[in-house]
Scaffold this active site. Structure first.
Site, PDB file in Angstrom:
ATOM      1  N   ASN A 260      20.081  -3.383 -10.625  1.00 46.80           N
ATOM      2  CA  ASN A 260      19.753  -3.659  -9.516  1.00 46.80           C
ATOM      3  C   ASN A 260      21.305  -3.723  -8.945  1.00 46.80           C
ATOM      4  OD1 ASN A 260      16.945  -4.289  -8.445  1.00 46.80           O
ATOM      5  ND2 ASN A 260      17.513  -6.617  -9.082  1.00 46.80           N
TER       6      ASN A 260
ATOM      7  N   ARG B 129      12.842  -2.845 -11.649  1.00 42.27           N
ATOM      8  CA  ARG B 129      13.590  -2.865 -13.059  1.00 42.27           C
ATOM      9  C   ARG B 129      12.411  -2.806 -14.451  1.00 42.27           C
ATOM     10  NH1 ARG B 129      17.501  -6.717 -12.581  1.00 42.27           N
ATOM     11  NH2 ARG B 129      15.890  -7.683 -11.620  1.00 42.27           N
TER      12      ARG B 129
END
EC number: 3.6.1.7
Length: 103
Positions: free
Chosen positions: A46, A28
């Site tokens: 996520n 990320r």
């Protein structure tokens, strides 16, 4: 001016989901960094299924560059098995002002 074809600098939006070893490997953070470098907006997060999902918006060439990065590059420790793209469409304006990580 012709109404056929795409206007120069047409904006594009696409949703994505990345499969493989993409959690616990700073995926990320690197996605957010790459998006900022390219100048695209959207988000990344996520999922409980072990994937990473999100949305990217921006000029078509920049969105295509981000799609390539999400398919082939990722974070240094990640292993991308496949990336699915959906809801790809032309948009008239951006829905986000920047790129962020969602929780």
């Amino acid at each position: 001016m012709s109404t056929l074809g795409k206007a120069p600098g047409a904006l594009k939006s696409v949703d994505y989901e990345v499969f493989g070893r993409v959690q616990g490997v700073c995926f990320r953070m690197y996605t957010e960094e790459e998006a900022r470098k390219l100048g695209v907006v959207g988000w990344v997060k996520n999922t409980s299924q072990g994937t990473v999902t999100g949305q990217v918006q921006g000029p078509e060439d920049k969105v295509n560059a981000m799609k390539s990065w999400l398919t082939k590059v990722g974070s240094p420790s990640s292993r991308i098995d496949r990336t699915n793209f959906s809801n790809e469409k032309e948009i008239s304006k951006l829905d986000f002002s920047g790129f962020s990580t969602r929780y």
